[in-house]
Design an enzyme around this catalytic site. Structure first.
Site, PDB file in Angstrom:
ATOM      1  N   ASP A 265      87.382  68.551  75.659  1.00  0.00           N
ATOM      2  CA  ASP A 265      86.452  68.523  76.567  1.00  0.00           C
ATOM      3  C   ASP A 265      87.099  67.931  77.892  1.00  0.00           C
ATOM      4  O   ASP A 265      88.213  67.448  77.996  1.00  0.00           O
ATOM      5  CB  ASP A 265      85.355  67.492  76.137  1.00  0.00           C
ATOM      6  CG  ASP A 265      85.603  66.357  75.408  1.00  0.00           C
ATOM      7  OD1 ASP A 265      86.810  65.955  75.419  1.00  0.00           O
ATOM      8  OD2 ASP A 265      84.735  65.914  74.494  1.00  0.00           O
TER       9      ASP A 265
ATOM     10  N   ASN B 203      75.811  58.371  69.263  1.00  0.00           N
ATOM     11  CA  ASN B 203      74.736  59.059  69.003  1.00  0.00           C
ATOM     12  C   ASN B 203      74.968  60.306  68.186  1.00  0.00           C
ATOM     13  O   ASN B 203      74.132  61.185  68.002  1.00  0.00           O
ATOM     14  CB  ASN B 203      74.144  59.512  70.154  1.00  0.00           C
ATOM     15  CG  ASN B 203      74.877  60.346  71.138  1.00  0.00           C
ATOM     16  OD1 ASN B 203      76.185  60.924  70.561  1.00  0.00           O
ATOM     17  ND2 ASN B 203      74.513  60.959  72.379  1.00  0.00           N
TER      18      ASN B 203
ATOM     19  N   GLU C  55      75.950  67.055  72.355  1.00  0.00           N
ATOM     20  CA  GLU C  55      75.001  65.945  72.477  1.00  0.00           C
ATOM     21  C   GLU C  55      73.874  66.418  71.531  1.00  0.00           C
ATOM     22  O   GLU C  55      73.625  67.552  71.285  1.00  0.00           O
ATOM     23  CB  GLU C  55      74.305  65.703  73.876  1.00  0.00           C
ATOM     24  CG  GLU C  55      75.588  65.367  74.923  1.00  0.00           C
ATOM     25  CD  GLU C  55      75.998  63.814  74.684  1.00  0.00           C
ATOM     26  OE1 GLU C  55      76.017  63.134  73.509  1.00  0.00           O
ATOM     27  OE2 GLU C  55      76.428  63.138  75.653  1.00  0.00           O
TER      28      GLU C  55
HETATM   29  C1  F6R Z   1      86.151  62.786  73.486  1.00  0.00           C
HETATM   30  C2  F6R Z   1      85.216  63.447  72.688  1.00  0.00           C
HETATM   31  C3  F6R Z   1      84.116  62.363  72.326  1.00  0.00           C
HETATM   32  C4  F6R Z   1      84.599  60.907  71.878  1.00  0.00           C
HETATM   33  C5  F6R Z   1      83.523  60.031  71.369  1.00  0.00           C
HETATM   34  C6  F6R Z   1      83.871  58.841  70.901  1.00  0.00           C
HETATM   35  O1  F6R Z   1      87.139  63.757  73.820  1.00  0.00           O
HETATM   36  O2  F6R Z   1      85.486  64.302  72.223  1.00  0.00           O
HETATM   37  O3  F6R Z   1      83.354  62.992  71.153  1.00  0.00           O
HETATM   38  O4  F6R Z   1      85.527  61.352  70.737  1.00  0.00           O
HETATM   39  O5  F6R Z   1      82.778  59.901  72.398  1.00  0.00           O
HETATM   40  O6  F6R Z   1      84.544  57.915  72.020  1.00  0.00           O
HETATM   41  P1  F6R Z   1      85.252  56.744  71.738  1.00  0.00           P
HETATM   42  O7  F6R Z   1      86.288  57.104  70.771  1.00  0.00           O
HETATM   43  O8  F6R Z   1      85.631  56.306  72.977  1.00  0.00           O
HETATM   44  O9  F6R Z   1      84.053  55.734  71.008  1.00  0.00           O
END
Ligand code: F6R
Length: 258
Positions: free
Chosen positions: A67, A136, A143
């Site tokens: 992403d 979440n 999402e």
């Molecule tokens: C980022 C991504 C997100 C993160 C998720 C957890 O490239 O794909 O899905 O893996 O938001 O983020 P952290 O590791 O910062 O808790």
């Protein structure tokens, strides 16, 4: 699905890096799907260490990220392009032109999403996809919603994701509200998936993703349909799941650490 329990963040990171390193050694021209955020920082540090020790060669590998924030240029310090250069790309021997992310500055969002899916297809999909997990239940920036979205798409980040990611920005207001994300189809097309999760704040999401119903309300739950998923997590993140399904590899630490 296999669940591996690491001792702490450093151990979890080392074990995750060992899986990615094994993939690169097994198939030097592999395609790695990569994630950003706090969870994989230690994993990338370990991969850089293995490269510096001369035990890992990225010269033929390709990488595709999950992403990117809409509106951030690749040299913006909070862009995922910048993150990847800082944590991995600038420190290993990936060849120029072998690393790919969505273009946060693309003028035509739809065209950018189509380009990214075509790119993924032209690379033959990913051999191993690294994932983190949102509080979440999101994977990539897929999402919670009413349906799984299969292709790469432009997504409005939920308030919960904006809050979680505000820690990387000077203020919450600076967090972009939109992102491009590889869709559930792209993620599930990976031949192997390795998810890295730590901390008590993710315990409920881990339980919902792996032991709850498969539902777009918990996007990561779709991983239950994939045949080769490894979750590497610490005890806190695994605190709400049954002990009997967890493998504790701490006895193998000498192996896991080299
Ligand atoms: C980022 C991504 C997100 C993160 C998720 C957890 O490239 O794909 O899905 O893996 O938001 O983020 P952290 O590791 O910062 O808790």
């Amino acid at each position: 699905m296999r669940i591996i329990c690491g001792k702490d963040y450093s151990d979890v990171s080392n074990q995750t890096a060992q899986f990615l390193a094994a993939q690169v050694r097994l198939k030097p021209d592999c395609v790695l799907g990569l994630a950003t955020g706090g969870s994989p920082v230690g994993t990338y540090a370990k991969l850089v260490e293995l490269y510096r020790q001369g035990t890992l060669d990225f010269s033929k590998a390709r990488t595709v990220n999950l992403d990117e924030y809409v509106g951030l240029a690749p040299d913006h310090p909070q862009s995922y392009a910048y993150y990847m250069r800082t944590h991995l790309f600038d420190h290993v021997n990936l060849a120029p032109g072998s690393t790919f992310l969505p273009d946060g500055l693309a003028r035509d969002g739809e065209a950018e999403c189509a380009r990214y899916d075509a790119l993924l297809q032209s690379l033959g999909g990913t051999d191993m996809q690294l994932l983190g997990l949102g509080n979440n239940g999101h994977i990539g920036f897929n999402e919670p919603g009413d349906a799984f979205c299969l292709p790469t798409h432009r997504v409005a980040l939920t308030e919960s994701t904006v809050s979680a990611n505000a820690r990387f920005f000077a203020s919450r207001e600076e967090v972009p509200r939109w992102a491009y994300t590889m869709g559930i189809g792209g993620i599930l097309s990976a031949r192997k998936i390795v998810m890295v999760v730590t901390g008590a704040a993710k315990a409920q999401a881990v339980r919902d993703v792996f032991f709850g119903p498969v539902t777009p309300k918990v996007p990561g739950s779709v991983l239950q349909l994939h045949k080769d998923v490894i979750l590497i997590a610490d005890r806190e993140a695994l605190s709400l799941i049954p002990d009997s399904v967890v493998v504790d590899l701490s006895a193998l630490l000498p192996f896991a650490n080299h």
